[in-house]
Every structure is written in structure tokens, then in C-alpha cells.
Design a protein around this motif. Structure first.
Motif, PDB file in Angstrom:
ATOM      1  N   SER A   1      38.224  39.742  48.264  1.00 42.59           N
ATOM      2  CA  SER A   1      37.464  40.046  47.051  1.00 42.59           C
ATOM      3  C   SER A   1      37.966  39.289  45.829  1.00 42.59           C
ATOM      4  O   SER A   1      37.265  39.228  44.815  1.00 42.59           O
ATOM      5  N   SER A   2      39.132  38.702  45.889  1.00 42.45           N
ATOM      6  CA  SER A   2      39.669  37.959  44.752  1.00 42.45           C
ATOM      7  C   SER A   2      39.480  36.451  44.909  1.00 42.45           C
ATOM      8  O   SER A   2      39.883  35.688  44.029  1.00 42.45           O
ATOM      9  N   ARG A   3      38.851  36.038  45.978  1.00 36.52           N
ATOM     10  CA  ARG A   3      38.706  34.609  46.272  1.00 36.52           C
ATOM     11  C   ARG A   3      37.290  34.110  46.085  1.00 36.52           C
ATOM     12  O   ARG A   3      36.331  34.763  46.498  1.00 36.52           O
ATOM     13  N   ALA A   4      37.158  32.938  45.497  1.00 41.55           N
ATOM     14  CA  ALA A   4      35.873  32.247  45.511  1.00 41.55           C
ATOM     15  C   ALA A   4      35.637  31.722  46.922  1.00 41.55           C
ATOM     16  O   ALA A   4      36.585  31.393  47.642  1.00 41.55           O
TER      17      ALA A   4
ATOM     18  N   SER B   1      31.606  32.743  43.063  1.00 36.27           N
ATOM     19  CA  SER B   1      32.848  33.241  42.489  1.00 36.27           C
ATOM     20  C   SER B   1      33.241  34.572  43.120  1.00 36.27           C
ATOM     21  O   SER B   1      32.465  35.181  43.856  1.00 36.27           O
ATOM     22  N   TRP B   2      34.433  35.036  42.792  1.00 42.40           N
ATOM     23  CA  TRP B   2      34.935  36.263  43.423  1.00 42.40           C
ATOM     24  C   TRP B   2      34.079  37.481  43.085  1.00 42.40           C
ATOM     25  O   TRP B   2      33.943  38.383  43.910  1.00 42.40           O
ATOM     26  N   THR B   3      33.458  37.477  41.919  1.00 39.19           N
ATOM     27  CA  THR B   3      32.617  38.612  41.533  1.00 39.19           C
ATOM     28  C   THR B   3      31.202  38.484  42.075  1.00 39.19           C
ATOM     29  O   THR B   3      30.456  39.460  42.096  1.00 39.19           O
TER      30      THR B   3
ATOM     31  N   ASN C   1      31.828  42.150  49.257  1.00 37.28           N
ATOM     32  CA  ASN C   1      33.286  42.282  49.251  1.00 37.28           C
ATOM     33  C   ASN C   1      33.759  43.495  50.070  1.00 37.28           C
ATOM     34  O   ASN C   1      34.880  43.515  50.563  1.00 37.28           O
TER      35      ASN C   1
ATOM     36  N   GLY D   1      39.689  32.689  41.946  1.00 41.79           N
ATOM     37  CA  GLY D   1      38.430  33.411  41.910  1.00 41.79           C
ATOM     38  C   GLY D   1      37.241  32.616  41.422  1.00 41.79           C
ATOM     39  O   GLY D   1      36.096  33.010  41.645  1.00 41.79           O
TER      40      GLY D   1
END
Length: 124
Positions: free
Chosen positions: A30-33, A52-54, A74, A102
Motif C-alpha cells: 500500500s505504500s508503493r507506486a 501512485s500508492w494512494t 490495497n 509512493g
């Protein structure tokens, strides 16, 4: 360490659709692009799309923009590539990649982990 496993590739007629999935191991997904790249026979690997991570920021190559959509879940540690209006020139091995950051990137060198690839063949 992150392991990536792609699935969903196959043979499809021009104009058809496929959805690729990339399942990631580990608790840092969840923190990775994440990105998708592809390599056609006899050609260099090229950028397709990234997220992106979001999930709020995405990038697309000009050749797939408007036809392909990247998304991520995620909770499932999975990134998807929905491919519509497929063309014979989309034929390639598609690779999933993960960054240690991210923010998404279009550059292959910015990605630290790669899957084994899943082949996509689009017949005319």
C-alpha cells in the motif's frame, strides 16, 4: 522483498478486452507506486501506465491513453490493468513493477521489483 505475480494474459481478437492482475506479497504494497510495462517481440521494454500508492495519481503512455485503465486494491495487494479496444500492436509480454516510493514514475529504472510477465496476443 516483494514478489509480484501477473495473471490474466492470453489471446484476444482486435477490439476485445482483457484485464491483467498483479498480486504482490508483503505488507508494504500500500505504500508503493506500481507500474505496468510491456515488451513486444524484438523491441525494448516500454512504459504503459503507473499508479501512485494512494491511487489518486496515474500516468499513461500516449499509445494506450483512453483505452487502458490502471487501478489498485490495497486491501488485496493487487494492481489491475483493464485493457479495452485492443490492437495487434498491443501484443507483448506485460510486466508488473513496484517502486520503493509512493509516487509513480514512467521510468523503468525507478522500479525495484518486477514480475515474470504475462503474455498478451492480439490477433487481427
Amino acid at each position: 522483498q516483494v514478489q509480484l505475480v501477473e495473471s490474466g494474459g492470453g489471446l484476444v481478437q482486435a477490439g476485445g478486452s482483457l484485464r491483467l492482475s498483479c498480486a504482490a506479497s508483503g505488507r508494504t504494497f500500500s505504500s508503493r507506486a506500481m507500474g505496468w510495462f510491456r515488451q513486444a517481440p524484438g523491441k525494448e521494454r516500454e512504459f504503459v501506465t503507473a499508479i501512485s500508492w494512494t491511487g489518486r495519481s496515474t500516468d499513461y503512455s500516449g499509445s494506450v491513453k483512453g483505452r487502458f485503465t490502471i487501478s489498485r486494491d490495497n486491501a488485496k495487494n493487487t494492481v489491475y490493468l483493464q485493457m479495452n479496444s485492443l490492437k495487434p500492436e498491443d501484443t507483448a509480454v506485460y510486466y508488473c513493477a513496484a517502486r520503493s516510493r509512493g509516487s509513480s514514475s514512467v521510468y523503468e529504472a525507478d522500479y525495484d521489483y518486477w514480475g515474470q510477465g504475462t503474455p498478451v496476443t492480439v490477433s487481427s
